[in-house]
Motif scaffolding. Structure first.
Motif, PDB file in Angstrom:
ATOM      1  N   ILE B  44       0.834  -1.198   0.000  1.00  0.00           N
ATOM      2  CA  ILE B  44       0.000   0.000   0.000  1.00  0.00           C
ATOM      3  C   ILE B  44       0.866   1.244   0.000  1.00  0.00           C
ATOM      4  O   ILE B  44       0.457   2.294   0.482  1.00  0.00           O
ATOM      5  N   GLY B  45       2.077   1.118  -0.533  1.00  0.00           N
ATOM      6  CA  GLY B  45       3.036   2.211  -0.450  1.00  0.00           C
ATOM      7  C   GLY B  45       2.506   3.529  -0.969  1.00  0.00           C
ATOM      8  O   GLY B  45       2.792   4.590  -0.425  1.00  0.00           O
ATOM      9  N   LYS B  46       1.661   3.459  -2.001  1.00  0.00           N
ATOM     10  CA  LYS B  46       1.172   4.676  -2.640  1.00  0.00           C
ATOM     11  C   LYS B  46       0.320   5.516  -1.692  1.00  0.00           C
ATOM     12  O   LYS B  46       0.226   6.733  -1.832  1.00  0.00           O
ATOM     13  N   HIS B  47      -0.302   4.867  -0.724  1.00  0.00           N
ATOM     14  CA  HIS B  47      -1.247   5.552   0.153  1.00  0.00           C
ATOM     15  C   HIS B  47      -0.639   6.015   1.468  1.00  0.00           C
ATOM     16  O   HIS B  47      -1.341   6.568   2.302  1.00  0.00           O
ATOM     17  N   ILE B  48       0.638   5.751   1.657  1.00  0.00           N
ATOM     18  CA  ILE B  48       1.260   6.041   2.944  1.00  0.00           C
ATOM     19  C   ILE B  48       1.772   7.468   2.985  1.00  0.00           C
ATOM     20  O   ILE B  48       2.444   7.928   2.069  1.00  0.00           O
ATOM     21  N   LYS B  49       1.447   8.138   4.098  1.00  0.00           N
ATOM     22  CA  LYS B  49       1.917   9.498   4.296  1.00  0.00           C
ATOM     23  C   LYS B  49       3.232   9.496   5.077  1.00  0.00           C
ATOM     24  O   LYS B  49       4.163  10.224   4.750  1.00  0.00           O
ATOM     25  N   SER B  50       3.274   8.699   6.159  1.00  0.00           N
ATOM     26  CA  SER B  50       4.500   8.618   6.945  1.00  0.00           C
ATOM     27  C   SER B  50       4.567   7.255   7.614  1.00  0.00           C
ATOM     28  O   SER B  50       3.563   6.546   7.714  1.00  0.00           O
ATOM     29  N   VAL B  51       5.771   6.923   8.067  1.00  0.00           N
ATOM     30  CA  VAL B  51       5.999   5.626   8.703  1.00  0.00           C
ATOM     31  C   VAL B  51       6.730   5.842  10.021  1.00  0.00           C
ATOM     32  O   VAL B  51       7.658   6.647  10.093  1.00  0.00           O
ATOM     33  N   GLU B  52       6.298   5.113  11.059  1.00  0.00           N
ATOM     34  CA  GLU B  52       6.987   5.166  12.350  1.00  0.00           C
ATOM     35  C   GLU B  52       7.488   3.774  12.707  1.00  0.00           C
ATOM     36  O   GLU B  52       6.741   2.798  12.583  1.00  0.00           O
ATOM     37  N   ILE B  66       4.323   1.330  12.055  1.00  0.00           N
ATOM     38  CA  ILE B  66       2.984   1.900  11.943  1.00  0.00           C
ATOM     39  C   ILE B  66       2.988   2.981  10.881  1.00  0.00           C
ATOM     40  O   ILE B  66       3.756   3.943  10.971  1.00  0.00           O
ATOM     41  N   LEU B  69      -1.895   6.838   6.869  1.00  0.00           N
ATOM     42  CA  LEU B  69      -2.376   6.915   5.492  1.00  0.00           C
ATOM     43  C   LEU B  69      -2.672   8.354   5.098  1.00  0.00           C
ATOM     44  O   LEU B  69      -3.043   9.183   5.925  1.00  0.00           O
ATOM     45  N   MET B  70      -2.527   8.627   3.804  1.00  0.00           N
ATOM     46  CA  MET B  70      -2.690   9.999   3.327  1.00  0.00           C
ATOM     47  C   MET B  70      -4.120  10.483   3.425  1.00  0.00           C
ATOM     48  O   MET B  70      -4.403  11.519   4.003  1.00  0.00           O
ATOM     49  N   GLU B  75      -4.138   5.073  11.059  1.00  0.00           N
ATOM     50  CA  GLU B  75      -2.886   4.379  11.342  1.00  0.00           C
ATOM     51  C   GLU B  75      -3.067   2.897  11.062  1.00  0.00           C
ATOM     52  O   GLU B  75      -4.113   2.320  11.377  1.00  0.00           O
ATOM     53  N   ILE B  76      -2.043   2.290  10.496  1.00  0.00           N
ATOM     54  CA  ILE B  76      -2.135   0.889  10.133  1.00  0.00           C
ATOM     55  C   ILE B  76      -0.791   0.226  10.396  1.00  0.00           C
ATOM     56  O   ILE B  76       0.262   0.833  10.207  1.00  0.00           O
TER      57      ILE B  76
END
Lengths: 367, 98
Positions: B44-52, B66, B69-70, B75-76
């Protein structure tokens, strides 16, 4: 994967990673069913409200009650009998445990602000006195059982040091249980819990050790003492029910029932909550789990553990203040302070022959 | 004689439990509490805003990833063992180096 601290990155940093950035197994309208994130905010909020109030109440009431017991027993220290000595150590353990509650309350509201050395001391003191209080109750029940049912004098009045040695063995046993706390506890920051510093082990346990540890606690901290108390007091009740009935006996029976009920009412809910949490944690069927269940279990454990600590507050009432002799000593102590003796509080009714037999063979101060 | 044997067995058993308890770790307060109950492994990389990234900590022995999403800000949790997630992690680690 070498990751040692919480790290946050915007996906803009990956704009040059076209394969990763542009590909998607989803279209824009599809919902994401998996990967739910559980926050611990609500259970932490509950802790920050519930713990300070209850812990403060427990500390004040418990310190007053147990402190009074210590003062009275200290005043009559020359004439202490076996049960008095056990009650003395029980009150000491309860006081030391209650003294740690304010630290945990501050931790729940804010975070652990007292540093690692005090973290080790507080955690170890908590565990030592947690187990010590429970085992002193078991010793008291065993002493009463031997005195009343078997008319066996474990210790003579003239050898109080033997009883103190027995108590020292219990304290040492409990100290052994706290050694891991001295070694492992520290003030550690956890990015999963609002970046708060908490007095916890430096690393999370493996699932195996969590399970082993829980089982050992259930067994050492609840099942063994419970079996001892039920066996001893049931035997005492059966003995008391034989022979003629009188007011003294009825009162003793009521006291015994109250003791056993207080123990089970205090500790059973906590053990049940822990068992439910253990079962839930080890369940592999992920479809059954949910964040709400997690939060409910967190709240249940906090509530039931706090309720269990209240047992330290009722111990003085159940084990000391019910004793006629103890109250006489208390009144003797208070009289110089201006309290007037009302009625005939010290008068003891004539004992029946059956009761005299129990009294002659028993040195307990609670009956 | 029988009662003595039973007494000795009980004492040994209690000593054994004591040693085990002493060897195990603190259990009165700390409960395992990871934030990820399940993880997403599909790309789902295209929909990710940031990663923790959350490293192992006192309350959780796992590495947790975690993503925010944009579109929804939801949070997912991502599956650390998925190949595309590993690429993200490797890239993050590289970017952290001075």
């Amino acid at each position: 994967m070498n990751v040692d601290s919480k790290t946050t990155f915007s996906m803009k940093d990956f704009s040059d990673y076209t394969d990763l950035y542009n590909y998607s197994d989803y279209n824009d309208n599809e919902s994401y069913g998996a990967g739910a994130v559980c926050t611990q905010d609500s259970s932490m909020y509950f802790d920050s409200i519930f713990k300070p109030i209850l812990y403060s109440l427990a500390a004040v009431v418990g310190l007053l009650g147990n402190g009074l017991v210590l003062i009275v027993l200290w005043k009559k220290r020359a004439g202490l009998n076996v049960t008095d000595i056990f009650i003395l150590h029980l009150s000491l353990a309860d006081i030391l445990l209650l003294l740690t509650l304010p630290f945990w309350a501050v931790e729940a509201v804010k975070e652990w602000i007292f540093g690692t050395p005090l973290c080790k001391l507080t955690g170890a003191m908590f565990r030592i006195n947690f187990y010590c209080g429970i085992y002193m109750l078991s010793c008291i029940s065993l002493d009463r059982y031997l005195s009343i049912v078997h008319a066996v004098q474990m210790y003579s009045r003239k050898k109080p040091m033997a009883v103190h040695c027995c108590c020292m063995i219990v304290w040492f046993f409990c100290f052994l249980l706290s050694i891991p706390d001295w070694i492992l506890l520290g003030a550690n920051k956890d990015s999963r819990r609002q970046d708060r510093t908490e007095c916890v082990n430096s690393e999370a346990l493996s699932d195996f050790w969590v399970l082993v540890n829980r089982l050992i606690y259930h067994f050492l901290g609840f099942i063994i003492p419970a079996i001892m108390m039920v066996f001893c007091y049931t035997s005492i009740l059966l003995r008391l029910l034989l022979g003629s009935k009188c007011m003294q006996k009825k009162r003793a029976i009521h006291v015994i029932v109250a003791l056993v009920l207080a123990f089970f009412i205090s500790w059973t809910p906590y053990n049940i909550a822990l068992m439910a949490d253990t079962i839930h944690t080890n369940r592999t069927d992920n479809n059954q789990t949910s964040c709400e269940t997690r939060t409910t279990l967190d709240v249940a454990i906090t509530a039931t553990s706090t309720f269990a600590y209240m047992h330290c507050c009722v111990n003085p009432i159940l084990y000391a203040f019910v004793g006629v002799k103890f109250r006489q000593h208390l009144l003797d102590m208070l009289r110089p302070l201006g309290f007037k003796l009302k009625g005939r509080a010290g008068l003891v009714s004539r004992k029946s022959s059956g009761w005299s037999e129990s009294v002659d063979t028993s040195h307990t101060s609670a009956f | 004689m029988t009662s003595k044997i039973i007494s000795v067995c009980v004492i040994v058993f209690l000593a054994f439990l004591t040693i085990i308890e002493g060897m195990s770790l603190r259990g009165l307060a700390v409960d395992p509490r990871c934030r990820c109950i399940e993880t997403e492994s599909r790309r789902i990389g295209k929909h990710i805003k940031s990663v923790e990234l959350f490293p192992p900590s006192p309350h959780c022995k796992d590495l947790e990833i975690i993503a925010t999403l944009m579109t929804t800000g939801q949070e997912i949790c991502l599956d650390p063992s998925a190949p595309w997630v590993k690429k993200i992690i490797d890239r993050i680690i590289v970017n952290r180096k001075p």
